[in-house]
Enzyme design. Structure first.
Site, short mmCIF file in Angstrom:
data_model
loop_
_atom_site.label_atom_id
_atom_site.label_comp_id
_atom_site.label_asym_id
_atom_site.label_seq_id
_atom_site.Cartn_x
_atom_site.Cartn_y
_atom_site.Cartn_z
N HIS A 112 0.84 -1.20 0.00
CA HIS A 112 0.00 0.00 0.00
C HIS A 112 0.87 1.25 0.00
CE1 HIS A 112 0.76 -1.39 4.11
NE2 HIS A 112 0.78 -0.11 4.47
N HIS A 158 1.03 5.19 1.22
CA HIS A 158 0.45 6.22 2.08
C HIS A 158 0.54 7.54 1.31
CE1 HIS A 158 0.84 3.92 6.03
NE2 HIS A 158 1.70 3.26 5.28
P1 5GP Z 1 2.02 0.22 7.34
O1 5GP Z 1 2.44 0.40 8.76
O2 5GP Z 1 1.89 -1.26 7.01
O3 5GP Z 1 2.87 0.95 6.36
O4 5GP Z 1 0.60 0.88 7.22
C1 5GP Z 1 -0.58 0.24 7.56
C2 5GP Z 1 -1.60 1.33 7.80
O5 5GP Z 1 -2.88 0.73 7.82
C3 5GP Z 1 -1.42 2.08 9.10
O6 5GP Z 1 -1.20 3.46 8.84
C4 5GP Z 1 -2.74 1.83 9.84
O7 5GP Z 1 -3.19 2.95 10.55
C5 5GP Z 1 -3.67 1.46 8.72
N1 5GP Z 1 -4.75 0.57 9.12
C6 5GP Z 1 -4.63 -0.57 9.86
N2 5GP Z 1 -5.85 -1.14 10.03
C7 5GP Z 1 -6.74 -0.34 9.39
C8 5GP Z 1 -8.16 -0.42 9.23
O8 5GP Z 1 -8.84 -1.33 9.69
N3 5GP Z 1 -8.75 0.57 8.50
C9 5GP Z 1 -8.02 1.60 7.94
N4 5GP Z 1 -8.69 2.53 7.25
N5 5GP Z 1 -6.69 1.70 8.09
C10 5GP Z 1 -6.05 0.74 8.81
#
Ligand code: 5GP
Length: 181
Positions: free
Chosen positions: A167, A169
Site C-alpha cells: 500500500h 500512504h
Molecule cells: P504500514 O504500517 O503497514 O505501512 O501501514 C498500515 C496502515 O494501515 C497504518 O497506517 C494503519 O493505521 C492502517 N490501518 C490498519 N488497520 C486499518 C483499518 O482497519 N482501516 C483503515 N482505514 N486503516 C487501517
C-alpha cells in the site's frame, strides 16, 4: 535489505513542537506512578510508541509470506467499512484509520498478486506499481493537496510495515519534515 521508499512532491520541512517537564522525585510514589509519566517529556512517549511500533512490525513480518488475507482484503471486499476516496478496477484508496496528517489516504491494489510488500516486486508488477502511483496523484488532486504531498511505502519490519498487502500512504495537508524518521 528492507527499504523505506519515500517520494516527495512539493515544498517540505518543518519543525515539531516538543514538550518538556521537570521530574520532582519526592512526588513519585507507588500511589501516584502516573505522576512520573505525566512529567516525562513528550519525546519520551514518542520513543515508547516507536518501540511498540517496531515490535508490532516485527510480529507482523512473521506472517508476511503466509499469503493469508489481511485487513485490507476485508476493506476491499467491503466487509468492513472504510472511507473510500477513490476507486477504479485495479485500486482502492481509503482514509487511514490512524491519520498522521490532515490528509492520510492508503492506496492499495485490489489484487495483491504476491505483493505483500515492495520488496517482493517482480517485473510483472510494473504496471500495477505505476498505476498505484498514478492513483496517488489522483487522490492528491481530489484531496486538494496537489501542490505538496508525500507518498510513502513502508517495506518490511525495518521500515515498520504493519499490514502485508502492499500500500501507498498519501500524506499532506500540513508541512512535512525531512528527513523522515
Ligand atoms: P504500514 O504500517 O503497514 O505501512 O501501514 C498500515 C496502515 O494501515 C497504518 O497506517 C494503519 O493505521 C492502517 N490501518 C490498519 N488497520 C486499518 C483499518 O482497519 N482501516 C483503515 N482505514 N486503516 C487501517
Amino acid at each position: 535489505m528492507n527499504s523505506l521508499s519515500i517520494l516527495r512532491s512539493g515544498p517540505l520541512l518543518a519543525g515539531r513542537a516538543v514538550g518538556f517537564g521537570l521530574i520532582n522525585a519526592s512526588k513519585v510514589t507507588a500511589k501516584n506512578p502516573s505522576f512520573l509519566l505525566s512529567r516525562l517529556p513528550l519525546h519520551a512517549f514518542s520513543s515508547i510508541r516507536a518501540s511498540d511500533e517496531e515490535a508490532s512490525a516485527r510480529a507482523a513480518a512473521l506472517n508476511a509470506d503466509s499469503e493469508a488475507p489481511t485487513i485490507f482484503d476485508k476493506i476491499i471486499a467491503k466487509e468492513i467499512p472504510s472511507t473510500i476516496v477513490y476507486e477504479d478496477e485495479k485500486v482502492l484508496a481509503f482514509r487511514d484509520i490512524s491519520p498522521q496528517a490532515p490528509v492520510h489516504v492508503l492506496v492499495v491494489p485490489k489484487l495483491r498478486d504476491g505483493l505483500t510488500h515492495l520488496g517482493k516486486a517482480d517485473q510483472r508488477h510494473g504496471e500495477i506499481l505505476g498505476h498505484l502511483l498514478y492513483a496517488a496523484k489522483i487522490v492528491a488532486e481530489k484531496e486538494g493537496i496537489i501542490d505538496g504531498f508525500r507518498v510513502v511505502i513502508n517495506s518490511g519490519p525495518s521500515a515498520c510495515q504493519s499490514v502485508y498487502h502492499l500500500h501507498l500512504h498519501v500524506l499532506g495537508g500540513r508541512q512535512m519534515k525531512w528527513p523522515a524518521g
